[in-house]
Design a protein around this motif. Structure first.
Motif, PDB file in Angstrom:
ATOM      1  N   SER A  55       1.876   8.631  -6.423  1.00 52.36           N
ATOM      2  CA  SER A  55       2.972   8.224  -5.508  1.00 52.36           C
ATOM      3  C   SER A  55       2.354   7.500  -4.207  1.00 52.36           C
ATOM      4  O   SER A  55       1.187   7.902  -3.818  1.00 52.36           O
ATOM      5  N   ASP A  56       3.122   7.003  -3.515  1.00 55.67           N
ATOM      6  CA  ASP A  56       2.508   6.357  -2.391  1.00 55.67           C
ATOM      7  C   ASP A  56       2.455   7.593  -1.102  1.00 55.67           C
ATOM      8  O   ASP A  56       1.736   7.475  -0.255  1.00 55.67           O
ATOM      9  N   GLU A  57       3.298   8.661  -1.492  1.00 55.43           N
ATOM     10  CA  GLU A  57       3.703   9.562  -0.413  1.00 55.43           C
ATOM     11  C   GLU A  57       2.189  10.345  -0.346  1.00 55.43           C
ATOM     12  O   GLU A  57       1.697  10.650   0.748  1.00 55.43           O
ATOM     13  N   GLN A  89      -0.313   8.395   1.569  1.00 51.86           N
ATOM     14  CA  GLN A  89       0.066   8.564   2.856  1.00 51.86           C
ATOM     15  C   GLN A  89      -0.276   9.633   3.427  1.00 51.86           C
ATOM     16  O   GLN A  89      -0.724   9.906   4.508  1.00 51.86           O
ATOM     17  N   SER A 129      -0.850   2.368 -10.576  1.00 48.29           N
ATOM     18  CA  SER A 129       0.559   2.251 -10.042  1.00 48.29           C
ATOM     19  C   SER A 129       1.604   3.369 -10.379  1.00 48.29           C
ATOM     20  O   SER A 129       2.148   3.687  -9.767  1.00 48.29           O
ATOM     21  N   ILE A 167      -2.546   1.211   2.839  1.00 47.37           N
ATOM     22  CA  ILE A 167      -1.939   1.560   1.518  1.00 47.37           C
ATOM     23  C   ILE A 167      -0.432   1.132   1.582  1.00 47.37           C
ATOM     24  O   ILE A 167       0.173   0.768   2.556  1.00 47.37           O
ATOM     25  N   THR A 168      -0.164   0.146   0.435  1.00 50.71           N
ATOM     26  CA  THR A 168       0.934  -0.774   0.436  1.00 50.71           C
ATOM     27  C   THR A 168       2.362   0.046   0.994  1.00 50.71           C
ATOM     28  O   THR A 168       2.659   0.072   2.056  1.00 50.71           O
ATOM     29  N   LYS A 218      -2.985  -0.181  -5.094  1.00 52.33           N
ATOM     30  CA  LYS A 218      -2.541   0.722  -3.820  1.00 52.33           C
ATOM     31  C   LYS A 218      -2.921   0.088  -2.584  1.00 52.33           C
ATOM     32  O   LYS A 218      -2.552   0.418  -1.313  1.00 52.33           O
TER      33      LYS A 218
END
Lengths: 280, 317
Positions: free
Chosen positions: A169-171, A174, A165, B11-12, A102
């Motif tokens: 989640s990237d959210e 974020q 991975s 963060i990617t 990440k």
């Protein structure tokens, strides 16, 4: 592991069960046999036809095990080493896996490739220089000589990276970032709790491997009070070259903690091994 | 939180929209997280490996002199019958333990992959019992089972009127004994890896094959084995790397003669020979030369195995 992905269509024939039962027998019988010899008296262990049911001599032999070598101390040593390595691997591999999954940083792909490649490096054969480094650090005959080299491993990093991975989640990262969390806080409060089951299984595998390790402790440890249980078994075998009952009792006692552990977490271990496997 | 602070982590995806004031600690964080692994691998893996190549060029006594002797250790090694004996033993044991392991694991994974199999969890867990049993304990119990005079196996053989076999003292017998231990320990683990991989195969393929009249054997040959090729290659290469370094089983099989694995070194493997020279004779230089030879063997074997197992059948691995 959805059932729709498994094979179907044909009925399970009787010989499938027969073959699997045979395999189960082959897997479990040596352990049963270990218990049988560990509970019969020494004369019975050298008798024909051999005894095939457990005898009543277990406590006598067990007592002998505890008085011949400092067995309690070796179990404590093994527990310390295996638990530290298991916990250390779980945390350190999760941390590194998180970075690779990440975080963005220079050289990430190359470094990940290096991690994967180290899995193919045969390190056991470099045992002489490794011993020299340990003596230079003045770590011979200590437990940290066993613990530190086992703390991080490439397989674990790769494994945790895959889990992080796919599970995170990237959210969510974020969102944590917008809330002002530092990278460390994101790992510790968001990422690690979510992948704890995977880290737990990784720690278990590390525990089992460390508990059962032989060559490196055999090289590094000198004094009986530093022995791990595996080396204690070897010592039992040495001092009573002919007394099989004693060596078997030691072996059984050294395996017992893992059997108990396996009864409680075996399902998760199986699922974990299958989960970490290659899926194309 | 009421204030929105500037982006701190990197963060990617989605690509961090222009992070104006990244703190230095956050830039360095990823490196700090991966550093423990690289530090540990360097100190206890890579440096010892490189140092092996260096020490191999010396007459190196741990408490005495280190005299540079160039290739002398290697010349001596190639003329040493004990070395070639160890090479033969290592390859023999590796072969005897890996072929059955692969075959059994393939078969068991195929059987366990039935969708209607009952007691599936029980079967899978039983397969893992050998894996949690320590090598030291395994070696002792199998030595008893294969014992010449009072072993269970020889008792059974005797019931059928055959002579007892002295497994431990003979060359092939001790190799078989060690191979049985290795196979016993790793087959279940390998089976689970294969099974996991098989479960990713769409069931429609098996169904279609069954409708077309393919029995379980044909399904095994034409569906199971081809779909497992990547994981088969992986297990062959890893078991080669570990198998050639086998140590504990041969050490514990012969109860009396410690480092030689028997009176005539019948099961002394390369790692055991290395151990004998290094920690029995304290010839660190010579032992390191054995390490270098073993390294080359592992690389060549793993390479050949990788090449063969990806080339045997045409098509995508």
């Amino acid at each position: 592991m959805t059932t729709t992905n498994r094979r179907s269509g044909d009925r399970v024939r009787w010989w499938t069960y027969a073959l699997l039962a045979l395999a189960v027998f082959a897997c479990v019988f040596p352990l049963y046999w270990m218990f049988v010899v560990a509970t019969t008296d020494t004369a019975a262990a050298t008798e024909l036809p051999p005894e095939i049911v457990p005898g009543g001599n277990f406590f006598h032999l067990a007592e002998l095990v505890f008085t011949t070598v400092p067995f309690v101390q070796s179990i404590v040593n093994s527990l310390v080493v295996a638990a530290t390595i298991g916990a250390g691997q779980a945390v350190l591999c999760a941390l590194a896996g998180f970075a690779f999954a990440k975080l963005r940083f220079r050289g990430r792909n190359v470094l990940l490739l290096v991690v994967v490649l180290t899995m193919t490096v045969p390190t056991e054969l470099a045992i002489v220089p490794r011993y020299m480094i340990i003596s230079w650090l003045e770590w011979t005959d200590t437990l940290q000589a066993l613990i530190v080299p086992g703390l991080a491993n490439a397989f674990g990093i790769f494994w945790m990276r895959q889990h992080i991975s796919s599970a995170i989640s990237d959210e969510i990262l974020q969102a944590a970032r917008i809330d002002g969390a530092t990278v460390w806080q994101i790992f510790w409060r968001v990422v690690f709790p979510l992948v704890r089951p995977a880290a737990f299984v990784l720690g278990l595998l590390g525990f089992v491997t460390a508990w059962n390790d032989f060559l490196w402790p055999f090289v590094v440890l000198k004094s009986p009070e530093m022995y791990t249980v595996q080396i204690a078994i070897k010592a039992l075998q040495n001092s009573f070259a002919i007394d099989l009952g004693l060596a078997m009792s030691g072996s059984f006692l050294a395996t017992l903690p893992l059997i108990v552990l396996f009864v409680f977490v075996g399902r998760r271990m199986v699922a974990g091994i299958m989960d970490g496997a290659f899926k194309g | 939180m009421t204030t929105i602070s500037p982006a701190r982590a990197t963060i990617t995806p989605p690509p961090a929209p222009a992070a104006p004031r990244r703190r230095l600690t956050d830039i360095l964080a990823p490196y700090a997280y991966i550093a423990p692994f690289f530090a540990i691998f360097a100190v206890f893996g890579l440096i010892p490996l490189l140092f092996t190549f260096y020490v191999a060029l010396f007459d190196w006594n741990p408490i005495g002199d280190h005299v540079f002797i160039g290739w002398d250790n290697f010349t001596r090694l190639f003329g040493d019958v004990r070395f070639w004996n160890a090479v033969r033993n290592t390859i023999s044991i590796w072969f005897l333990s890996n072929v059955p392991q692969l075959a059994f694991a393939l078969l068991l994974a195929h059987l366990l992959n039935h969708v209607r199999l009952r007691f599936a969890v029980f079967f899978r867990m039983s397969m893992l019992v050998p894996y949690i049993t320590s090598v030291a304990a395994t070696a002792i119990v199998f030595s008893q089972i294969f014992d010449r005079d009072y072993g269970l196996l020889n008792w059974l053989i005797g019931l059928f009127g055959f002579e007892h076999i002295d497994f431990v003292q003979s060359v092939w017998g001790s190799h078989v004994l060690i191979a049985v231990m290795v196979t016993w320990r790793w087959t279940g683990y390998t089976t689970l890896l294969y099974l996991a991989s098989l479960q990713a195969v769409p069931r429609g393929i098996y169904e279609a094959a069954a409708v077309d009249g393919a029995g379980t054997w044909r399904q095994f040959l034409h569906i199971t084995i081809p779909s497992l090729r990547p994981v088969i290659v992986f297990t062959i290469v890893t078991s080669t790397i570990y198998g050639l370094q086998i140590f504990t089983e041969p050490l514990l099989v012969s109860r009396t003669t410690l480092n030689t694995c028997g009176a005539v070194r019948q099961c002394q493997t390369l790692t055991l020979f290395l151990y004998e020279q290094g920690f029995g004779q304290f010839e660190f230089g010579y032992a390191s030369a054995i390490g270098v030879a073993l390294f080359l063997m592992v690389v060549v074997f793993a390479g050949i195995n990788f090449y063969l197992s990806t080339r045997i059948r045409p098509g995508r691995p």
